[in-house]
Design a protein around this motif. Structure first.
Motif, PDB file in Angstrom:
ATOM      1  N   ASN A   1      -7.029   9.382  -7.733  1.00  0.00           N
ATOM      2  CA  ASN A   1      -8.430   9.735  -7.866  1.00  0.00           C
ATOM      3  C   ASN A   1      -8.903  10.478  -6.612  1.00  0.00           C
ATOM      4  O   ASN A   1      -8.171  10.593  -5.629  1.00  0.00           O
ATOM      5  CB  ASN A   1      -9.271   8.471  -8.080  1.00  0.00           C
ATOM      6  N   GLU A   2     -10.119  10.939  -6.646  1.00  0.00           N
ATOM      7  CA  GLU A   2     -10.693  11.625  -5.493  1.00  0.00           C
ATOM      8  C   GLU A   2     -10.801  10.664  -4.304  1.00  0.00           C
ATOM      9  O   GLU A   2     -11.195   9.504  -4.465  1.00  0.00           O
ATOM     10  CB  GLU A   2     -12.082  12.167  -5.831  1.00  0.00           C
ATOM     11  N   TYR A   3     -10.441  11.140  -3.119  1.00  0.00           N
ATOM     12  CA  TYR A   3     -10.540  10.317  -1.911  1.00  0.00           C
ATOM     13  C   TYR A   3     -10.567  11.240  -0.701  1.00  0.00           C
ATOM     14  O   TYR A   3     -10.210  12.414  -0.786  1.00  0.00           O
ATOM     15  CB  TYR A   3      -9.361   9.351  -1.825  1.00  0.00           C
TER      16      TYR A   3
ATOM     17  N   PRO B   1      -7.435  15.191  -8.560  1.00  0.00           N
ATOM     18  CA  PRO B   1      -7.157  16.445  -7.850  1.00  0.00           C
ATOM     19  C   PRO B   1      -6.100  17.267  -8.590  1.00  0.00           C
ATOM     20  O   PRO B   1      -5.219  16.737  -9.259  1.00  0.00           O
ATOM     21  CB  PRO B   1      -6.631  15.961  -6.494  1.00  0.00           C
TER      22      PRO B   1
ATOM     23  N   THR C   1     -12.303  12.223 -11.828  1.00  0.00           N
ATOM     24  CA  THR C   1     -11.729  13.553 -11.684  1.00  0.00           C
ATOM     25  C   THR C   1     -10.523  13.490 -10.774  1.00  0.00           C
ATOM     26  O   THR C   1     -10.612  13.031  -9.634  1.00  0.00           O
ATOM     27  CB  THR C   1     -12.764  14.515 -11.081  1.00  0.00           C
TER      28      THR C   1
ATOM     29  N   LYS D   1      -4.491  15.557   1.335  1.00  0.00           N
ATOM     30  CA  LYS D   1      -5.075  15.056   0.108  1.00  0.00           C
ATOM     31  C   LYS D   1      -4.033  15.214  -0.988  1.00  0.00           C
ATOM     32  O   LYS D   1      -3.578  16.325  -1.265  1.00  0.00           O
ATOM     33  CB  LYS D   1      -6.355  15.825  -0.242  1.00  0.00           C
TER      34      LYS D   1
END
Length: 515
Positions: free
Chosen positions: A480-482, A367, A365, A432
């Motif tokens: 990616n998500e982080y 952002p 997924t 982010k």
């Protein structure tokens, strides 16, 4: 350099025989001139005269108190190593011809624990070579290659030369560096020879010595805040990047990317020498050529004749072809600009970030983008302490695609000289990001987007959140998500180009915040 004796504080060093005109070795060797002192091993380096064979020799005299068991043991180990090295012959090393120890050529009361006798090297001291200042890169390369080849050959034979002190080195009349005073310290290992080779290269390029225990009066190499030696290129901008990098990396600990073998140094020296040779093949303009043929701008009346007319026709033809090519290119650009069709070149290449974390979902997924965010600062991130064009890093975030930061041109691809290089962007607070868009002409460049805890965090402590291959133009790397972070690293693992031309240019970086 024939300075007076520097005997330091060594026991036994007050021996009056260690002066010019004194004799040693049962009267066989008469001291002529002192070349230097290697204080690390209480070794005094002298030019002497062999009275029996009527020839000059190089003496490495190990001084100390015979009653000092530790000093005597060190001297014995040095002479043993020199004896083993006597079988090794190479133009870059003076041949060991004799070894003297107390009781076998040395009187017990001389205050001398051992002497390594080697053939004398004609020429000049290395230190005299740099009295007028640093040498050009090409000259330094040519001087150093024979010594590097000698070290490489010795290491293959299982020997350590001890080529890690500048006063042990002399310059031959034909322009080669030679280890003139053999006699490696007991604790010396092959890595010390590699460091010595790098330090000598550093000395030739900067006039500064970069290892402990150097000669008095020679400037010490400056160090950065982390204690690492400042790259030669920072002191002398004309030094090629490869040469500057190999000098620094040969001095570093191998655990942090230091060069392990002399073969790696020789490879760079050979490449620099080859480049110098190719440059030398370009013929200079001769003074006796026809002025009309070589003038760039002249107020003389144009010359006549068939030759001149033929050259003029060729020039006009070339100009006409170039003009038509420019017109055709402009036409293509105009059509592309107003065309409604998707040509595949109008927009940025979109790359979905591939995380390095194991077990991740095949369709992570991403952002949702909210808008661009400007970093507070950006700097060149280099684990070898030899950053490329550090003063131009801000060009990558100045919102002007006509300015760019670029790496140096590398003769060899990563990781030969360094594992990679990058740009570290620092934000005022943890952010982010949804994507990073890279504008670059350097298609084929491989990059990683990493999150770091600080701008100087070790590479192994950063986390990869996306990888991509850059296209010519814009490449949008979706992340990616982080976990949010304040420091984002664009890490280049492969440069564009091939062969001896490996370089990447970053025109602009745009960081897009996630919602």
């Amino acid at each position: 350099m024939s300075s007076g004796p520097r005997l330091g504080n060594n026991p036994g060093a007050n021996n009056t025989s260690l002066v010019a005109g004194g004799v040693i070795g049962d009267g066989r060797y008469r001291l002529l001139a002192q070349s230097g002192v290697d204080d690390r091993g209480a070794a005094h380096l002298w030019r002497a005269r062999d009275g029996q064979l009527n020839r000059d020799v190089a003496l490495t005299i190990l001084t100390g108190d015979l009653g000092d068991l530790q000093a005597a043991g060190r001297a014995r180990r040095t002479t043993e190593r020199a004896m083993h090295a006597s079988s090794f012959t190479h133009p870059g090393v003076s041949r060991v011809i004799d070894v003297l120890t107390p009781g076998s050529g040395l009187r017990m009361d001389e205050g001398v624990l051992g002497v390594v006798v080697a053939e004398w090297t004609q020429g000049t001291d290395l230190m005299d070579l740099i009295t007028e200042g640093p040498l050009p890169a090409g000259a330094a390369t040519r001087l150093l290659e024979p010594l590097g080849a000698a070290i490489e050959g010795a290491h293959h034979a299982g020997l350590v030369l001890g080529a890690d002190h500048p006063q042990r080195i002399r310059v031959t009349p034909d322009g080669r560096l030679r280890l003139a005073f053999p006699g490696a310290r007991p604790e010396a290992i092959a890595r010390d020879d590699v460091k010595g080779l790098g330090a000598i290269l550093y000395l030739l390029l900067t006039g500064r010595w970069a290892l402990p225990g150097g000669p008095a009066g020679v400037p010490v190499a400056p160090t950065g805040p982390d204690g690492a030696v400042v790259a030669p290129r920072a002191l002398q901008p004309y030094v090629p990047h490869e040469l500057s990098s190999v000098a620094v990396r040969s001095l570093e600990d191998t655990s942090v990317g230091g060069i392990r073998t002399s073969a790696a140094i020789l490879q760079v020296l050979d490449q620099i020498a080859e480049e110098e040779a190719q440059t030398a093949l370009i013929e200079p303009i001769s003074d006796d050529e026809d002025d009309g043929d070589r003038a760039v701008w002249t107020t003389q009346k144009p010359l006549g004749g068939r030759s001149h007319k033929r050259k003029l026709l060729i020039a006009v033809a070339v100009l006409a072809v170039a003009t038509l090519a420019v017109i055709a290119w402009l036409g293509v650009q105009i059509v592309s600009f107003f065309s409604d069709e998707d040509t595949g070149k109008g927009g940025p290449t979109v790359v979905i970030g591939q995380s390095a974390s194991p077990g991740q979902s095949a369709t992570p997924t991403a952002p949702v983008p909210a808008g661009p965010i400007q970093p507070g600062s950006v700097g060149v991130y280099d684990v070898t302490n030899n950053p490329d064009n550090a003063n131009r890093a801000n060009r990558a975030v100045d919102n002007n695609v006509d300015t760019a930061w670029n790496t140096d041109n590398y003769f060899q691809p990563f990781p030969t000289l360094k594992p990679g290089i990058g740009l570290m962007a620092s934000f005022a607070e943890p952010v982010k990001l949804a994507s990073v868009t890279v504008t670059s002409k350097s298609a084929g460049t491989l990059v990683e987007i990493r999150i770091a805890a600080s701008e100087d965090a070790p590479l192994e402590e950063t986390k990869v959140i996306a990888t991509a291959t850059l296209s010519a133009g814009q490449t949008q790397i979706q992340l990616n998500e982080y976990e949010p972070g304040a420091h984002v690293l664009l890490w280049i693992t492969k440069l564009a180009g091939s062969g001896k031309d490996n370089q990447t240019e970053i025109g602009e970086l745009v960081y897009t915040r996630a919602q």
